[in-house]
Design a protein around this motif. Structure first.
Motif, mmCIF file in Angstrom:
data_model
loop_
_atom_site.group_PDB
_atom_site.id
_atom_site.type_symbol
_atom_site.label_atom_id
_atom_site.label_comp_id
_atom_site.label_asym_id
_atom_site.label_seq_id
_atom_site.Cartn_x
_atom_site.Cartn_y
_atom_site.Cartn_z
ATOM 1 N N THR A 168 0.820 -1.213 0.000
ATOM 2 C CA THR A 168 0.000 0.000 0.000
ATOM 3 C C THR A 168 0.854 1.262 0.000
ATOM 4 O O THR A 168 0.558 2.248 -0.678
ATOM 5 N N GLU A 169 1.929 1.198 0.747
ATOM 6 C CA GLU A 169 2.862 2.319 0.879
ATOM 7 C C GLU A 169 3.307 2.896 -0.477
ATOM 8 O O GLU A 169 3.480 4.099 -0.629
ATOM 9 N N LEU A 170 3.456 2.015 -1.465
ATOM 10 C CA LEU A 170 3.931 2.466 -2.784
ATOM 11 C C LEU A 170 2.994 3.533 -3.355
ATOM 12 O O LEU A 170 3.441 4.566 -3.849
ATOM 13 N N PHE A 171 1.683 3.272 -3.298
ATOM 14 C CA PHE A 171 0.737 4.216 -3.896
ATOM 15 C C PHE A 171 0.500 5.415 -2.978
ATOM 16 O O PHE A 171 0.290 6.526 -3.447
ATOM 17 N N ALA A 172 0.536 5.177 -1.655
ATOM 18 C CA ALA A 172 0.331 6.285 -0.720
ATOM 19 C C ALA A 172 1.408 7.344 -0.952
ATOM 20 O O ALA A 172 1.125 8.530 -1.015
ATOM 21 N N ARG A 173 2.655 6.896 -1.134
ATOM 22 C CA ARG A 173 3.750 7.848 -1.299
ATOM 23 C C ARG A 173 3.766 8.496 -2.678
ATOM 24 O O ARG A 173 4.122 9.654 -2.816
ATOM 25 N N SER A 174 3.435 7.749 -3.738
ATOM 26 C CA SER A 174 3.629 8.270 -5.091
ATOM 27 C C SER A 174 2.376 8.965 -5.624
ATOM 28 O O SER A 174 2.417 10.107 -6.051
ATOM 29 N N GLY A 210 10.242 13.602 -10.146
ATOM 30 C CA GLY A 210 10.598 13.350 -8.743
ATOM 31 C C GLY A 210 10.096 12.023 -8.207
ATOM 32 O O GLY A 210 10.331 11.690 -7.044
ATOM 33 N N LEU A 211 9.398 11.247 -9.032
ATOM 34 C CA LEU A 211 8.747 10.023 -8.518
ATOM 35 C C LEU A 211 9.743 8.989 -7.978
ATOM 36 O O LEU A 211 9.525 8.393 -6.924
ATOM 37 N N ALA A 212 10.838 8.778 -8.694
ATOM 38 C CA ALA A 212 11.794 7.753 -8.252
ATOM 39 C C ALA A 212 12.294 8.066 -6.836
ATOM 40 O O ALA A 212 12.430 7.164 -6.001
ATOM 41 N N GLU A 213 12.537 9.357 -6.569
ATOM 42 C CA GLU A 213 13.014 9.720 -5.226
ATOM 43 C C GLU A 213 11.923 9.503 -4.167
ATOM 44 O O GLU A 213 12.212 9.101 -3.047
ATOM 45 N N MET A 214 10.658 9.774 -4.563
ATOM 46 C CA MET A 214 9.555 9.567 -3.606
ATOM 47 C C MET A 214 9.494 8.122 -3.141
ATOM 48 O O MET A 214 9.029 7.832 -2.047
ATOM 49 N N ILE A 215 9.927 7.185 -4.016
ATOM 50 C CA ILE A 215 9.862 5.788 -3.573
ATOM 51 C C ILE A 215 11.242 5.234 -3.241
ATOM 52 O O ILE A 215 11.471 4.036 -3.266
ATOM 53 N N GLY A 216 12.141 6.162 -2.898
ATOM 54 C CA GLY A 216 13.405 5.753 -2.303
ATOM 55 C C GLY A 216 14.523 5.418 -3.272
ATOM 56 O O GLY A 216 15.453 4.687 -2.915
ATOM 57 N N GLY A 217 14.465 5.946 -4.489
ATOM 58 C CA GLY A 217 15.518 5.654 -5.463
ATOM 59 C C GLY A 217 16.319 6.890 -5.821
ATOM 60 O O GLY A 217 16.029 7.989 -5.330
ATOM 61 N N VAL A 226 8.104 2.187 -11.945
ATOM 62 C CA VAL A 226 9.280 2.871 -11.394
ATOM 63 C C VAL A 226 9.877 2.037 -10.252
ATOM 64 O O VAL A 226 11.097 1.884 -10.158
ATOM 65 N N ARG A 227 9.014 1.442 -9.411
ATOM 66 C CA ARG A 227 9.528 0.565 -8.355
ATOM 67 C C ARG A 227 10.338 -0.576 -8.954
ATOM 68 O O ARG A 227 11.444 -0.879 -8.510
ATOM 69 N N ALA A 228 9.799 -1.198 -10.019
ATOM 70 C CA ALA A 228 10.488 -2.336 -10.646
ATOM 71 C C ALA A 228 11.812 -1.890 -11.283
ATOM 72 O O ALA A 228 12.824 -2.597 -11.204
ATOM 73 N N TYR A 229 11.806 -0.716 -11.881
ATOM 74 C CA TYR A 229 13.016 -0.161 -12.515
ATOM 75 C C TYR A 229 14.104 0.021 -11.452
ATOM 76 O O TYR A 229 15.261 -0.334 -11.669
ATOM 77 N N LEU A 230 13.691 0.535 -10.288
ATOM 78 C CA LEU A 230 14.662 0.776 -9.214
ATOM 79 C C LEU A 230 15.098 -0.542 -8.575
ATOM 80 O O LEU A 230 16.286 -0.809 -8.407
ATOM 81 N N GLU A 231 14.111 -1.388 -8.260
ATOM 82 C CA GLU A 231 14.415 -2.627 -7.544
ATOM 83 C C GLU A 231 15.316 -3.542 -8.376
ATOM 84 O O GLU A 231 16.184 -4.215 -7.831
ATOM 85 N N ASN A 232 15.122 -3.538 -9.682
ATOM 86 C CA ASN A 232 15.930 -4.398 -10.554
ATOM 87 C C ASN A 232 17.141 -3.665 -11.125
ATOM 88 O O ASN A 232 17.811 -4.174 -12.021
ATOM 89 N N ARG A 233 17.369 -2.475 -10.599
ATOM 90 C CA ARG A 233 18.522 -1.645 -10.986
ATOM 91 C C ARG A 233 18.709 -1.542 -12.493
ATOM 92 O O ARG A 233 19.813 -1.686 -13.013
ATOM 93 N N ALA A 270 -0.269 1.926 -12.828
ATOM 94 C CA ALA A 270 0.946 1.116 -12.944
ATOM 95 C C ALA A 270 2.251 1.913 -12.981
ATOM 96 O O ALA A 270 3.325 1.326 -12.934
ATOM 97 N N THR A 271 2.162 3.235 -13.065
ATOM 98 C CA THR A 271 3.402 4.021 -13.174
ATOM 99 C C THR A 271 4.292 3.806 -11.943
ATOM 100 O O THR A 271 5.503 3.586 -12.075
ATOM 101 N N ALA A 272 3.675 3.863 -10.752
ATOM 102 C CA ALA A 272 4.451 3.670 -9.521
ATOM 103 C C ALA A 272 5.091 2.279 -9.517
ATOM 104 O O ALA A 272 6.254 2.120 -9.121
ATOM 105 N N SER A 273 4.349 1.267 -9.995
ATOM 106 C CA SER A 273 4.901 -0.097 -10.025
ATOM 107 C C SER A 273 6.075 -0.195 -10.994
ATOM 108 O O SER A 273 7.073 -0.861 -10.707
#
Ligand code: HAM
Length: 439
Positions: free
Chosen positions: A52-58, A293-300, A92-99, A87-90
């Motif tokens: 849930t945190e992913l969408f709350a933050r982004s 700024g989205l990548a930074e919002m989710i910690g990247g 970006v999360r996947a882009y960051l998580e998989n470097r 799906a945009t937040a997802s």
């Protein structure tokens, strides 16, 4: 006595897409894949379930999506999970998580699939709906915005959508937007008492959200509020001017729409929507924008991005409307792939030869149907005709004895004897002849 059960219905706001309509969806999706390949986008598939945190933050704590519309539940281990509302937040999360950023350069990713928002269902608005979207990660260049918009316009024209309008705006970046929000907040103090309850609250908590209020009575008040484009700092202004001048150079029409701030908090600079006259109240076929700024919002690490999502349900509706239900456009053809042959077999001895022929033809990619029970010829031909089959292949005692089957052309009524091994070639050449005649 067996117990009578109540019938079970689909969940409100969800629907079954039946074969009489899925062919339209497939064509929209096939054309999208072709477009994405031409512009060098590659597919990404992310989970439907996210924390849930992913969408709350982004997407933002005070947006309609997060406060009212998400399907959120506690998992068995009490972790809060959400069915993705977008799906945009997802991505970006996947882009960051998989470097993926380690590969360097710009990443162009696309996706298709269901999203979930608990909105009030109506035509073009569902609780489970489908999006086709794309994201470009790793560059803030205005030419990216323009290239993606060009791709969208070409795509909409290709699928047969007519009368659509590209609405364009810039929401600046956080610093100049903060300045604007101060001005907006001040302006709202004197008018908010006359606005809807949501607007009254948001005038204090998140004044930008007031601009995308849909309440009819609030519209004249919103039209009189200060406009964000007058408060952009020089860099954001330059970015926006570059986008509009390149759009003009490429002959892409747009309408500047100052209140278009979009219902999600992650946007920076360019925002846009495309609306269609073929839809009713829910007239946005797609929406998107820049989110540097989205990548930074989710910690990247800082990663600029730009993208869009097409509402597939709405695009299918609008295209069906624009092309007429059975018009001669590429998306208006008869549903489903054509059935090439129906195998009409008579007598138990014909079953195995009939099944063998069906397998061979299918193996060569021809669409074939075969009856499960032996049937009289007249009845089988009736079935072939009802299914719209191009040929009926008749296998009875006589055909088994001669080693040649009857192939009946259902559109012309002609019938010829053909050896089983030659039937695929025969129907292919006849089908080709017919297509050439029609053309
Ligand atoms: P969005 O504007 O929330 O943006 O949704 C995009 C499109 O999805 C809308 O224009 C609409 O066509 C469709 N849509 C939204 N809600 C529903 C619904 N309940 N029923 C049917 N269709 C719906 C986004 O989702 C962003 N992720 C777009 C984006 C991508 N921005 C940057 N990259």
């Amino acid at each position: 006595m067996s117990k009578a059960f109540e019938p079970i219905h689909a969940v409100k706001g969800t629907r079954d897409l039946l074969p009489s309509e899925t062919w339209r969806w497939q064509k929209i999706e096939d054309e999208a894949r072709r477009m994405f390949a031409a512009y060098n986008f590659r597919e990404i598939r992310t989970p439907i379930l996210e924390r849930t945190e992913l969408f709350a933050r982004s997407v933002g704590e005070d947006t309609d999506i997060v406060t009212k519309e998400m399907y959120t539940f506690a998992d068995r281990d009490h972790e809060s999970l959400t069915l993705r509302p977008e799906a945009t937040a997802s991505v970006v999360r996947a882009y960051l998580e998989n470097r993926l950023y380690n590969e360097g350069g710009v990443h162009k990713l696309y996706y298709m699939g269901p999203m979930f928002r608990r909105e009030r269902p109506q035509k073009g608005r569902y609780r489970q709906f489908y999006q086709i979207g794309a994201e470009v990660l790793g560059s803030d260049h205005p030419s990216i915005d323009v290239e993606v918009l060009e791709m969208l316009v070409l795509y909409l024209e290709r699928v047969g959508l007519k009368n659509f309008t590209l609405l364009l705006n810039s929401v600046g970046h956080p610093v100049c937007r903060a300045e604007y929000v101060k001005v907006l907040r001040r302006a709202l103090q004197s008018v908010k008492a006359n606005m809807c309850e949501d607007c009254q609250r948001r005038a204090d908590t998140n004044p930008l959200r007031v601009l995308d209020c849909k309440v009819e009575a609030d519209q004249p008040i919103i039209a009189g509020l200060p406009k964000i484009l007058d408060y952009l700092d020089p860099e954001c202004r330059q970015h926006f001017d570059r986008v509009t001048s390149e759009l003009k150079q490429r002959g892409i029409a747009y309408e500047i729409t100052p209140r278009l701030v979009r219902g999600l908090d992650y946007y920076t600079r360019t925002t846009f929507e495309i609306t269609s006259g073929a839809l009713g109240a829910q007239n946005a076929v797609l929406g998107g924008g820049r989110y540097d700024g989205l990548a930074e919002m989710i910690g990247g690490p800082p990663t600029p991005g730009f993208g869009f999502s097409i509402g597939e349900d709405r695009l299918v509706l609008a295209v069906a409307e624009a092309t007429g239900q059975a018009a001669a456009s590429s998306l208006g053809q008869a549903p489903g792939p054509p059935l090439i042959a129906y195998i009409a077999w008579m007598g138990d001895a014909a079953l195995v030869p009939a099944a063998t022929l069906a397998r061979e033809l299918r193996h060569r990619g021809l669409s074939v149907e075969i009856g499960y029970e032996p049937a009289k010829l007249k009845k089988s031909l009736g079935v072939a005709s009802k299914l719209g089959s191009r040929f009926a292949i008749i296998i009875g005692e006589g055909e088994l004895a001669s080693g040649r089957y009857q192939v009946k052309d259902m559109t012309r009524g002609q019938q010829e004897e053909v050896e089983p091994a030659r039937i695929a070639e025969y129907v292919n050449s006849k089908t080709k002849e017919r297509t050439e005649e029609v053309l």
